[in-house]
Scaffold this motif. Sequence first.
Motif, short mmCIF file in Angstrom:
data_model
loop_
_atom_site.label_atom_id
_atom_site.label_comp_id
_atom_site.label_asym_id
_atom_site.label_seq_id
_atom_site.Cartn_x
_atom_site.Cartn_y
_atom_site.Cartn_z
N LEU A 254 23.82 41.04 69.07
CA LEU A 254 25.12 40.70 68.48
C LEU A 254 24.96 40.36 67.00
O LEU A 254 25.75 40.82 66.16
N ILE A 255 23.95 39.56 66.68
CA ILE A 255 23.68 39.23 65.27
C ILE A 255 23.36 40.50 64.49
O ILE A 255 23.85 40.72 63.38
N ARG A 256 22.53 41.36 65.09
CA ARG A 256 22.13 42.60 64.42
C ARG A 256 23.34 43.50 64.13
O ARG A 256 23.48 44.04 63.03
N ALA A 257 24.20 43.64 65.12
CA ALA A 257 25.36 44.52 64.96
C ALA A 257 26.30 44.01 63.87
O ALA A 257 26.75 44.79 63.00
N THR A 278 17.22 50.29 62.80
CA THR A 278 17.64 49.47 61.66
C THR A 278 19.07 49.00 61.87
O THR A 278 19.87 49.70 62.49
N PRO A 279 19.39 47.80 61.33
CA PRO A 279 18.50 46.85 60.66
C PRO A 279 17.68 46.05 61.67
O PRO A 279 17.96 46.07 62.87
N LYS A 280 16.69 45.35 61.15
CA LYS A 280 15.92 44.42 61.97
C LYS A 280 16.55 43.04 61.90
O LYS A 280 17.28 42.71 60.95
N VAL A 281 16.27 42.22 62.89
CA VAL A 281 16.68 40.82 62.88
C VAL A 281 15.42 39.97 63.01
O VAL A 281 14.55 40.25 63.84
#
Length: 399
Positions: A254-257, A278-281
């Motif tokens: 969720l944070i990544r999206a 990508t991206p990485k978290v």
Amino acid sequence: MPHPPQIKIPATYMRGGTSKGVFFRLQDLPASAQQAGGARDALLLRVIGSPDPYAKQIDGMGGGTSSTSKTVILDKSSRADHDVDYLFGQVAIDKAFVDWSGNCGNLSAAVGAFAISAGLVDPARVPHDGAAVVRIWQANIGKTIIAHVPMTGGEVQETGDFELDGVTFPAAEVKLEFLDPAADEDGDGAGSSMFPTGQLVDELEVPGVGTLKATMINAGIPTIFVDAAAIGYVGTELQDAINGDPAALALFELIRAHGALRMGLITDIAQAATRQHTPKVAFVAPPADYVASSGKEVRAGEIDLLVRAMSMGKLHHAMMGTAAVAIGTAAAIPGTLVNLAAGGGARQSVRFGHPSGTLMVGAEAAQEGGEWRVTKAIMSRSARVLMEGAVRVPGNVIA
């Protein structure tokens, strides 16, 4: 019903840093796979053994983890001042998907050695003894990597006493320079803003989670950094603490999206599922004592900060090379969450603790016209050929 026989494709299976992948020369691929597209993706998926609902990749060369589900295609470079073009494909494990959106920093350590052994580097540029300087064009992100490959007796030297946490056995040291590492989404080498939002620290709204402070940076690979404490962690976690918790994995995705949307990497949240690499978290914390996955004790006084990073939906067992570039770059810039976790202030190198141990990465940062720029990031890895010959795939994979 007749079945087509298997076909053989020249390939080399290599370890680079803390990753493994199948390496190909472009000209060795079947004609239909020498161009980007469905035929190439189908071939690489079958080589690695994906998609696999069992997530083990038993019927392929993959190892059931993001670190071992990788492919590399190399060719002589047509670009001035470069020896080889390097294209990286991250193969999904449980989906029929190859992600071409970023680089693999770990396998970058093996590119120079493979290129020399495969005859892709002008022999006049390769010393009999010493270090061969291989100029690599990273085609996924349009950036230059310089690999310093040790040579002994006219051959690439793979054995040595360089130790890398996350790799069991020592090997020869390969020094890597990632030049102007701010990510280039167009792959044309023109570069892009290192901080796509214009801020060193943003307020990132994540539905169901709240508002998180985040440093979102394009360097090495687009990466979203958050504070460990803000999401309920301390920064000393090992893989099982995250990968065995479905709620934690959903949180990071969720944070990544939402970070990807804020960084302009996608235009709709749903697109995050088609951009897994990508991206990485990553989450960061100040130094603390912990025991690494190998049983090695890591002392707070030996490191500048703690970092844990997600790769392809799971906590990485060590640290992705490209994420290490992002860490080194962010640490060099006062005010980022990475820099603050390391104690703040200007610095040219940082040693961080990861699940398998520690890693040092250097970066040279300067502010120009109000914008931060990093001329290069530097780190050492190792690489080794594990097997070479030909990989086999069923003939019906190739149209």
